[in-house]
Design a protein around this motif. Structure first.
Motif, PDB file in Angstrom:
ATOM      1  N   ASP A  65      36.066  38.481  42.298  1.00  0.00           N
ATOM      2  CA  ASP A  65      36.893  37.604  43.130  1.00  0.00           C
ATOM      3  C   ASP A  65      38.359  37.997  42.941  1.00  0.00           C
ATOM      4  OD1 ASP A  65      37.901  35.612  44.686  1.00  0.00           O
ATOM      5  OD2 ASP A  65      37.147  33.945  43.478  1.00  0.00           O
ATOM      6  N   PRO A  66      38.973  38.607  43.956  1.00  0.00           N
ATOM      7  CA  PRO A  66      40.358  39.066  43.793  1.00  0.00           C
ATOM      8  C   PRO A  66      41.369  37.924  43.728  1.00  0.00           C
ATOM      9  CG  PRO A  66      39.614  39.474  46.024  1.00  0.00           C
ATOM     10  CD  PRO A  66      38.443  38.937  45.265  1.00  0.00           C
ATOM     11  N   SER A  67      41.054  36.798  44.344  1.00  0.00           N
ATOM     12  CA  SER A  67      41.995  35.669  44.303  1.00  0.00           C
ATOM     13  C   SER A  67      41.257  34.407  43.841  1.00  0.00           C
ATOM     14  CB  SER A  67      42.614  35.453  45.684  1.00  0.00           C
ATOM     15  OG  SER A  67      41.593  35.224  46.624  1.00  0.00           O
ATOM     16  N   PRO A  68      41.072  34.263  42.536  1.00  0.00           N
ATOM     17  CA  PRO A  68      40.351  33.086  42.037  1.00  0.00           C
ATOM     18  C   PRO A  68      41.187  31.817  42.195  1.00  0.00           C
ATOM     19  CG  PRO A  68      41.195  34.370  40.221  1.00  0.00           C
ATOM     20  CD  PRO A  68      41.498  35.132  41.471  1.00  0.00           C
ATOM     21  N   ASN A  69      40.497  30.735  42.446  1.00  0.00           N
ATOM     22  CA  ASN A  69      41.168  29.433  42.592  1.00  0.00           C
ATOM     23  C   ASN A  69      41.037  28.638  41.302  1.00  0.00           C
ATOM     24  OD1 ASN A  69      41.475  30.236  45.198  1.00  0.00           O
ATOM     25  ND2 ASN A  69      40.002  28.806  46.054  1.00  0.00           N
ATOM     26  N   THR A  70      42.056  27.852  41.033  1.00  0.00           N
ATOM     27  CA  THR A  70      42.007  26.955  39.893  1.00  0.00           C
ATOM     28  C   THR A  70      42.505  25.587  40.346  1.00  0.00           C
ATOM     29  OG1 THR A  70      42.789  26.541  37.659  1.00  0.00           O
ATOM     30  CG2 THR A  70      44.250  27.786  39.069  1.00  0.00           C
ATOM     31  N   ILE A  71      41.820  24.560  39.878  1.00  0.00           N
ATOM     32  CA  ILE A  71      42.190  23.202  40.271  1.00  0.00           C
ATOM     33  C   ILE A  71      43.463  22.777  39.544  1.00  0.00           C
ATOM     34  CG2 ILE A  71      41.451  20.787  40.294  1.00  0.00           C
ATOM     35  CD1 ILE A  71      38.561  21.883  40.458  1.00  0.00           C
ATOM     36  N   ASP A  72      43.501  23.035  38.266  1.00  0.00           N
ATOM     37  CA  ASP A  72      44.661  22.650  37.457  1.00  0.00           C
ATOM     38  C   ASP A  72      45.207  23.901  36.779  1.00  0.00           C
ATOM     39  OD1 ASP A  72      46.570  21.470  35.906  1.00  0.00           O
ATOM     40  OD2 ASP A  72      45.186  20.195  34.782  1.00  0.00           O
ATOM     41  N   PRO A  73      46.273  24.520  37.301  1.00  0.00           N
ATOM     42  CA  PRO A  73      46.781  25.766  36.728  1.00  0.00           C
ATOM     43  C   PRO A  73      47.307  25.612  35.302  1.00  0.00           C
ATOM     44  CG  PRO A  73      48.158  25.035  38.578  1.00  0.00           C
ATOM     45  CD  PRO A  73      47.035  24.069  38.437  1.00  0.00           C
ATOM     46  N   LEU A  74      47.614  24.402  34.901  1.00  0.00           N
ATOM     47  CA  LEU A  74      48.143  24.183  33.559  1.00  0.00           C
ATOM     48  C   LEU A  74      47.029  24.267  32.505  1.00  0.00           C
ATOM     49  CD1 LEU A  74      50.613  23.508  31.861  1.00  0.00           C
ATOM     50  CD2 LEU A  74      50.102  21.086  32.213  1.00  0.00           C
ATOM     51  N   PHE A  75      45.890  23.645  32.780  1.00  0.00           N
ATOM     52  CA  PHE A  75      44.829  23.586  31.780  1.00  0.00           C
ATOM     53  C   PHE A  75      43.666  24.555  32.048  1.00  0.00           C
ATOM     54  CE2 PHE A  75      46.870  19.415  31.359  1.00  0.00           C
ATOM     55  CZ  PHE A  75      47.173  19.467  30.009  1.00  0.00           C
ATOM     56  N   ASP A  76      43.450  24.946  33.288  1.00  0.00           N
ATOM     57  CA  ASP A  76      42.371  25.882  33.611  1.00  0.00           C
ATOM     58  C   ASP A  76      42.892  27.301  33.474  1.00  0.00           C
ATOM     59  OD1 ASP A  76      40.635  23.853  34.133  1.00  0.00           O
ATOM     60  OD2 ASP A  76      40.915  23.903  36.313  1.00  0.00           O
ATOM     61  N   LYS A  77      42.488  27.957  32.416  1.00  0.00           N
ATOM     62  CA  LYS A  77      42.912  29.344  32.218  1.00  0.00           C
ATOM     63  C   LYS A  77      41.867  30.257  32.851  1.00  0.00           C
ATOM     64  CE  LYS A  77      45.656  28.646  28.179  1.00  0.00           C
ATOM     65  NZ  LYS A  77      46.080  29.144  26.901  1.00  0.00           N
ATOM     66  N   LEU A  78      42.346  31.212  33.629  1.00  0.00           N
ATOM     67  CA  LEU A  78      41.455  32.156  34.292  1.00  0.00           C
ATOM     68  C   LEU A  78      41.167  33.337  33.366  1.00  0.00           C
ATOM     69  CD1 LEU A  78      43.093  32.168  37.819  1.00  0.00           C
ATOM     70  CD2 LEU A  78      40.978  31.033  37.128  1.00  0.00           C
ATOM     71  N   SER A  79      39.936  33.790  33.401  1.00  0.00           N
ATOM     72  CA  SER A  79      39.574  34.951  32.597  1.00  0.00           C
ATOM     73  C   SER A  79      40.083  36.221  33.282  1.00  0.00           C
ATOM     74  CB  SER A  79      38.063  35.009  32.408  1.00  0.00           C
ATOM     75  OG  SER A  79      37.441  35.125  33.658  1.00  0.00           O
ATOM     76  N   LYS A  80      39.989  37.341  32.560  1.00  0.00           N
ATOM     77  CA  LYS A  80      40.478  38.602  33.103  1.00  0.00           C
ATOM     78  C   LYS A  80      39.677  39.029  34.332  1.00  0.00           C
ATOM     79  CE  LYS A  80      42.151  40.354  28.723  1.00  0.00           C
ATOM     80  NZ  LYS A  80      41.982  41.360  27.671  1.00  0.00           N
ATOM     81  N   LYS A  81      38.359  38.759  34.302  1.00  0.00           N
ATOM     82  CA  LYS A  81      37.493  39.141  35.413  1.00  0.00           C
ATOM     83  C   LYS A  81      36.831  37.879  35.960  1.00  0.00           C
ATOM     84  CE  LYS A  81      34.861  43.079  36.065  1.00  0.00           C
ATOM     85  NZ  LYS A  81      33.865  44.052  35.638  1.00  0.00           N
TER      86      LYS A  81
END
Length: 152
Positions: free
Chosen positions: A68-84
């Motif tokens: 997924d090239p553009s992952p979505n996150t509901i809460d950018p402060l607490f939801d950390k996205l993984s590298k892949k």
């Protein structure tokens, strides 16, 4: 447009999970062909290398994902996205186990005819069993066994 024509124009896409028993590096092959995917034993050709497949019943469901090239996150402060990050595409219960196939060159016509003659003469010599009792059958098999053992 009739109903029959609309059915023939439709195509159904079905994903199949294929697993090679040998390690295969697809980057080194220029062409990949799959023959008879709708048959019991499909054939896979990678350049000059052949593989045969058999359909098997998987223990579960195979799921397909893509990056997924553009992952979505509901809460950018607490939801950390993984590298892949992966995105679900589809699932399937179709599984093909693929093994390396060895192609043998065709034999001479004379040699093939000779082998066919030998097989037909062997099958002509077979006679139906005619036993009156189990003891009678055991005695006949024991006698033929001893005769074959003495010939060797």
């Amino acid at each position: 447009m009739s109903n029959i024509e609309s059915l023939s124009d439709e195509e159904e896409e079905v994903l199949v999970y294929a697993e090679f028993e040998d390690t295969v590096n697809f980057d080194k092959y220029n062409s990949i062909h799959v023959l008879g995917l709708d048959t019991k034993n499909p054939i896979f050709q990678l350049d000059d290398t052949f593989f045969t497949g058999t359909y098997e019943n998987p223990l579960g469901t195979f799921m397909f994902f893509e990056e997924d090239p553009s992952p979505n996150t509901i809460d950018p402060l607490f939801d950390k996205l993984s590298k892949k990050n992966l995105k679900y595409i589809s699932k399937t219960r179709k599984f093909i186990n693929i093994q390396h196939a060895y192609v043998k060159p065709k034999e001479d016509k004379q040699e093939q005819e000779h082998q066919q003659e030998e097989q037909s003469s062997e099958s002509d010599n077979i006679k139906p069993a005619d036993f009156k009792s189990v003891q009678d059958a055991l005695e006949k098999f024991k006698k033929s066994w001893e005769e074959n053992a003495s010939k060797e």
